[in-house]
Motif scaffolding. Structure first.
Motif, PDB file in Angstrom:
ATOM      1  N   LEU A 151      31.976  28.030 -27.996  1.00  0.00           N
ATOM      2  CA  LEU A 151      30.643  27.928 -27.417  1.00  0.00           C
ATOM      3  C   LEU A 151      30.631  28.061 -25.908  1.00  0.00           C
ATOM      4  CD1 LEU A 151      27.697  27.386 -28.194  1.00  0.00           C
ATOM      5  CD2 LEU A 151      28.113  24.988 -27.691  1.00  0.00           C
ATOM      6  N   GLY A 152      31.628  27.523 -25.268  1.00  0.00           N
ATOM      7  CA  GLY A 152      31.682  27.594 -23.828  1.00  0.00           C
ATOM      8  C   GLY A 152      32.482  26.453 -23.250  1.00  0.00           C
ATOM      9  N   ALA A 153      32.603  26.471 -21.926  1.00  0.00           N
ATOM     10  CA  ALA A 153      33.379  25.464 -21.211  1.00  0.00           C
ATOM     11  C   ALA A 153      32.632  25.078 -19.958  1.00  0.00           C
ATOM     12  CB  ALA A 153      34.761  26.023 -20.854  1.00  0.00           C
ATOM     13  N   CYS A 154      32.945  23.897 -19.429  1.00  0.00           N
ATOM     14  CA  CYS A 154      32.223  23.432 -18.245  1.00  0.00           C
ATOM     15  C   CYS A 154      33.022  22.366 -17.514  1.00  0.00           C
ATOM     16  CB  CYS A 154      30.860  22.871 -18.638  1.00  0.00           C
ATOM     17  SG  CYS A 154      29.680  22.765 -17.263  1.00  0.00           S
ATOM     18  N   SER A 155      32.910  22.390 -16.196  1.00  0.00           N
ATOM     19  CA  SER A 155      33.495  21.338 -15.369  1.00  0.00           C
ATOM     20  C   SER A 155      32.393  20.411 -14.884  1.00  0.00           C
ATOM     21  CB  SER A 155      34.200  21.967 -14.161  1.00  0.00           C
ATOM     22  OG  SER A 155      33.239  22.556 -13.284  1.00  0.00           O
ATOM     23  N   GLY A 156      32.785  19.308 -14.261  1.00  0.00           N
ATOM     24  CA  GLY A 156      31.831  18.460 -13.574  1.00  0.00           C
ATOM     25  C   GLY A 156      30.921  17.655 -14.462  1.00  0.00           C
ATOM     26  N   LEU A 157      29.617  17.719 -14.178  1.00  0.00           N
ATOM     27  CA  LEU A 157      28.646  16.840 -14.818  1.00  0.00           C
ATOM     28  C   LEU A 157      28.691  16.898 -16.336  1.00  0.00           C
ATOM     29  CD1 LEU A 157      26.269  14.873 -14.630  1.00  0.00           C
ATOM     30  CD2 LEU A 157      24.753  16.861 -14.405  1.00  0.00           C
ATOM     31  N   VAL A 158      28.749  18.093 -16.916  1.00  0.00           N
ATOM     32  CA  VAL A 158      28.757  18.219 -18.373  1.00  0.00           C
ATOM     33  C   VAL A 158      29.983  17.540 -18.969  1.00  0.00           C
ATOM     34  CG1 VAL A 158      28.990  19.867 -20.271  1.00  0.00           C
ATOM     35  CG2 VAL A 158      27.322  20.287 -18.453  1.00  0.00           C
ATOM     36  N   ALA A 159      31.159  17.803 -18.394  1.00  0.00           N
ATOM     37  CA  ALA A 159      32.388  17.206 -18.912  1.00  0.00           C
ATOM     38  C   ALA A 159      32.370  15.686 -18.770  1.00  0.00           C
ATOM     39  CB  ALA A 159      33.597  17.801 -18.191  1.00  0.00           C
ATOM     40  N   GLU A 160      31.892  15.183 -17.629  1.00  0.00           N
ATOM     41  CA  GLU A 160      31.851  13.741 -17.428  1.00  0.00           C
ATOM     42  C   GLU A 160      30.845  13.079 -18.370  1.00  0.00           C
ATOM     43  OE1 GLU A 160      31.606  12.488 -13.349  1.00  0.00           O
ATOM     44  OE2 GLU A 160      32.861  14.163 -12.669  1.00  0.00           O
ATOM     45  N   ALA A 161      29.731  13.773 -18.643  1.00  0.00           N
ATOM     46  CA  ALA A 161      28.747  13.226 -19.578  1.00  0.00           C
ATOM     47  C   ALA A 161      29.311  13.140 -20.990  1.00  0.00           C
ATOM     48  CB  ALA A 161      27.481  14.078 -19.564  1.00  0.00           C
ATOM     49  N   LEU A 162      30.174  14.071 -21.357  1.00  0.00           N
ATOM     50  CA  LEU A 162      30.802  14.003 -22.674  1.00  0.00           C
ATOM     51  C   LEU A 162      31.714  12.788 -22.785  1.00  0.00           C
ATOM     52  CD1 LEU A 162      31.570  17.772 -23.254  1.00  0.00           C
ATOM     53  CD2 LEU A 162      30.159  16.324 -24.728  1.00  0.00           C
ATOM     54  N   GLU A 163      32.386  12.449 -21.688  1.00  0.00           N
ATOM     55  CA  GLU A 163      33.195  11.230 -21.689  1.00  0.00           C
ATOM     56  C   GLU A 163      32.304  10.006 -21.881  1.00  0.00           C
ATOM     57  OE1 GLU A 163      37.170  11.774 -19.108  1.00  0.00           O
ATOM     58  OE2 GLU A 163      35.347  11.751 -17.900  1.00  0.00           O
ATOM     59  N   THR A 164      31.161   9.989 -21.219  1.00  0.00           N
ATOM     60  CA  THR A 164      30.220   8.881 -21.374  1.00  0.00           C
ATOM     61  C   THR A 164      29.694   8.808 -22.803  1.00  0.00           C
ATOM     62  OG1 THR A 164      29.537   9.122 -19.058  1.00  0.00           O
ATOM     63  CG2 THR A 164      28.075   7.873 -20.514  1.00  0.00           C
ATOM     64  N   ALA A 165      29.398   9.971 -23.390  1.00  0.00           N
ATOM     65  CA  ALA A 165      28.828  10.025 -24.747  1.00  0.00           C
ATOM     66  C   ALA A 165      29.756   9.399 -25.775  1.00  0.00           C
ATOM     67  CB  ALA A 165      28.513  11.472 -25.132  1.00  0.00           C
ATOM     68  N   ALA A 166      31.055   9.459 -25.531  1.00  0.00           N
ATOM     69  CA  ALA A 166      32.013   8.892 -26.483  1.00  0.00           C
ATOM     70  C   ALA A 166      31.815   7.395 -26.666  1.00  0.00           C
ATOM     71  CB  ALA A 166      33.444   9.190 -26.030  1.00  0.00           C
ATOM     72  N   GLY A 167      31.233   6.732 -25.678  1.00  0.00           N
ATOM     73  CA  GLY A 167      31.017   5.292 -25.780  1.00  0.00           C
ATOM     74  C   GLY A 167      29.634   4.898 -26.272  1.00  0.00           C
ATOM     75  N   LEU A 168      28.807   5.885 -26.604  1.00  0.00           N
ATOM     76  CA  LEU A 168      27.437   5.603 -27.053  1.00  0.00           C
ATOM     77  C   LEU A 168      27.335   5.769 -28.565  1.00  0.00           C
ATOM     78  CD1 LEU A 168      25.447   7.482 -24.240  1.00  0.00           C
ATOM     79  CD2 LEU A 168      26.024   5.047 -24.372  1.00  0.00           C
ATOM     80  N   SER A 169      28.104   4.993 -29.288  1.00  0.00           N
ATOM     81  CA  SER A 169      28.203   5.168 -30.736  1.00  0.00           C
ATOM     82  C   SER A 169      26.924   4.798 -31.481  1.00  0.00           C
ATOM     83  CB  SER A 169      29.370   4.335 -31.282  1.00  0.00           C
ATOM     84  OG  SER A 169      29.196   2.960 -30.953  1.00  0.00           O
ATOM     85  N   ARG A 170      26.027   4.046 -30.839  1.00  0.00           N
ATOM     86  CA  ARG A 170      24.814   3.625 -31.537  1.00  0.00           C
ATOM     87  C   ARG A 170      23.722   4.694 -31.519  1.00  0.00           C
ATOM     88  NH1 ARG A 170      24.009  -2.689 -29.530  1.00  0.00           N
ATOM     89  NH2 ARG A 170      26.018  -3.471 -30.312  1.00  0.00           N
ATOM     90  N   ILE A 171      23.922   5.748 -30.731  1.00  0.00           N
ATOM     91  CA  ILE A 171      22.944   6.828 -30.635  1.00  0.00           C
ATOM     92  C   ILE A 171      23.558   8.078 -31.246  1.00  0.00           C
ATOM     93  CG2 ILE A 171      21.456   8.149 -29.084  1.00  0.00           C
ATOM     94  CD1 ILE A 171      21.854   5.959 -27.004  1.00  0.00           C
ATOM     95  N   SER A 172      22.773   8.856 -31.992  1.00  0.00           N
ATOM     96  CA  SER A 172      23.313  10.036 -32.660  1.00  0.00           C
ATOM     97  C   SER A 172      22.596  11.294 -32.205  1.00  0.00           C
ATOM     98  CB  SER A 172      23.191   9.893 -34.182  1.00  0.00           C
ATOM     99  OG  SER A 172      21.826   9.846 -34.558  1.00  0.00           O
ATOM    100  N   GLY A 173      23.211  12.443 -32.535  1.00  0.00           N
ATOM    101  CA  GLY A 173      22.583  13.732 -32.299  1.00  0.00           C
ATOM    102  C   GLY A 173      22.393  14.048 -30.821  1.00  0.00           C
ATOM    103  N   ARG A 174      21.390  14.888 -30.540  1.00  0.00           N
ATOM    104  CA  ARG A 174      21.156  15.341 -29.173  1.00  0.00           C
ATOM    105  C   ARG A 174      20.745  14.206 -28.258  1.00  0.00           C
ATOM    106  NH1 ARG A 174      17.779  20.653 -31.189  1.00  0.00           N
ATOM    107  NH2 ARG A 174      19.551  21.617 -32.271  1.00  0.00           N
TER     108      ARG A 174
END
Length: 316
Positions: A151-174
Motif C-alpha cells: 500500500l505504501g510507506a511513510c515516515s514521521g507522523l503516520v509512523a508515530e501514530a501507528l505506534e500510538t494506535a497499538a495501545g488503543l485496543s478499546r477502539i477498532s477500525g478507522r
C-alpha cells in the motif's frame, strides 16, 4: 451461476485491529458458496502470513483471501509475489489472485480497490462469473530489507501514530487510527530529513512526514497521495515539510487539500530514498507495520506484479 475459482486459501490474522468484527468462520462460509474448495490457515507470528501465502502459491490455488489489516494483506502480497516469481520462472503460470477482507485498523488497501462496498458483496462480485476480474498492481520493494510494500510507506507522523494506535485496543477500525493521530499530535515534533526521487534531492530540511505509494489513502481516511494510481508503474511521493503546522494536517488530508499548500511537495518516480539527517533512527512504516533502527530507507517500484480481484469496471 458460474464461479471461476476451483480452490482458495483463507489466510487469517485474528490479532488484527478489528478482526473480531469479521469472524473467520463467516468468511469461510461465504467463500464456500463461491469456490469449489476452501482452506483456512491462521497466522501465529509476525511474517507468518507471507509464509502461508507462499505455500498457497506453490500448492497451485486460484485465489488467496487475506483476512486482516493492511499489514496482513501486505505480508500475503509479499508471499504471493515472491513465490509467484519462482513458479512463473518454472512454469510460465501467473500466481493466484488476491482478495482481502477488511479486518484491521485502517483497511486502506480494501478501500483502494473496493471503496466502501461491504465485504460480502465485494466477495460475491469477485468470485462470481466464468473468469476473474483482475487488476495487476504495482508494488514496491525496500532495498535495505528486500520486503515487499503493497500500500505504501511513510515516515514521521503516520509512523508515530501507528505506534500510538497499538495501545488503543478499546477502539477498532478507522476510528482507532484517527484517535491515534490526535494523541500523537499532542507531543509531535518534525524531524530533519533528506528526500531523493530518482536521484534528485527534492527536500532537505524539516519534515512532518514523507509518504511513498502506492495507494491514495492511509489510515483508511487520510488522502495523503490523491493522484496515486495503483498500476501506473510509478511511486507517488508527498513530503509535508516542517513549515506546516502539524495540527492542520489531519483536516487538510481528509480531501487532499494539503497539496494546495506551499509547504507540501508532490513528486513521482521509480526510486525514492528517505534519510533522517541528524543520525537518529527514522521512525518508518510500510503497510501499517512500524520499523525502527535505520536512518535511511530506499523503495523501488515493481510494476504490475500482483494480480488482485477488483470490480468489473477496473478489470484488465
Amino acid at each position: 451461476m458460474s464461479h471461476w475459482a476451483r480452490n482458495a486459501v483463507i489466510v487469517a490474522n485474528e490479532r488484527a485491529g478489528s478482526a473480531f468484527s469479521v469472524p473467520v468462520a463467516d468468511v469461510a462460509e461465504a467463500c464456500q458458496r463461491l469456490v469449489g474448495e476452501v482452506g483456512v490457515v491462521r497466522t501465529a507470528y509476525p511474517g507468518h502470513a507471507r509464509t502461508l501465502a507462499a505455500k498457497a502459491v506453490r500448492d497451485g490455488v486460484d485465489a488467496v483471501v487475506a483476512v486482516g489489516g493492511d499489514g496482513t494483506v501486505g505480508e500475503v502480497a509479499g508471499g504471493i509475489v515472491a513465490a509467484g516469481e519462482t513458479v512463473a520462472a518454472r512454469s510460465g503460470l501467473v500466481g493466484p489472485a488476491l482478495f482481502c477482507v477488511p479486518a484491521g485498523t485502517g483497511n486502506s488497501f480494501y478501500k483502494e480497490v473496493w471503496h466502501d462496498r461491504p465485504w460480502r458483496e465485494a466477495l460475491a462480485a469477485a468470485f462470481t462469473g466464468a473468469r476473474p476480474r483482475l487488476r495487476r498492481l504495482d508494488l514496491a520493494r525496500v532495498a535495505q530489507t528486500r520486503d515487499i510494500v503493497l500500500l505504501g510507506a511513510c515516515s514521521g507522523l503516520v509512523a508515530e501514530a501507528l505506534e500510538t494506535a497499538a495501545g488503543l485496543s478499546r477502539i477498532s477500525g478507522r476510528a482507532r487510527y484517527q484517535q491515534a493521530v490526535a494523541e500523537t499530535l499532542r507531543d509531535f515534533a518534525p524531524h530533519p530529513a533528506r528526500v531523493v526521487v530518482d536521484g534528485e534531492v527534492v527536500h532537505d530540511g524539516s519534515v512532518i512526514l514523507a509518504a511513498v505509494g502506492g495507494g491514495r489513502y492511509r489510515g483508511g481516511g487520510f488522502l495523503l497521495l490523491p493522484h496515486s494510481v495503483l498500476d501506473d508503474a510509478l511511486l507517488d511521493v508527498c513530503v509535508v515539510t516542517g513549515d506546516l503546522d502539524p495540527l492542520e494536517l489531519p483536516g487538510l488530508t481528509r480531501e487532499g487539500r494539503h497539496l494546495e499548500r506551499p509547504e507540501v511537495l508532490y513528486r513521482r518516480g521509480r526510486r525514492v530514498e528517505i534519510e533522517r539527517t541528524d543520525g537518529a533512527p527514522l521512525t518508518f512504516e510500510w503497510d501499517g507495520e512500524v520499523k525502527c533502527g535505520r536512518t535511511r530507507y530506499t523503495l523501488d517500484i515493481l510494476p504490475a506484479v500482483l494480480p488482485v480481484l477488483a470490480p468489473a469496471a477496473e478489470s484488465v
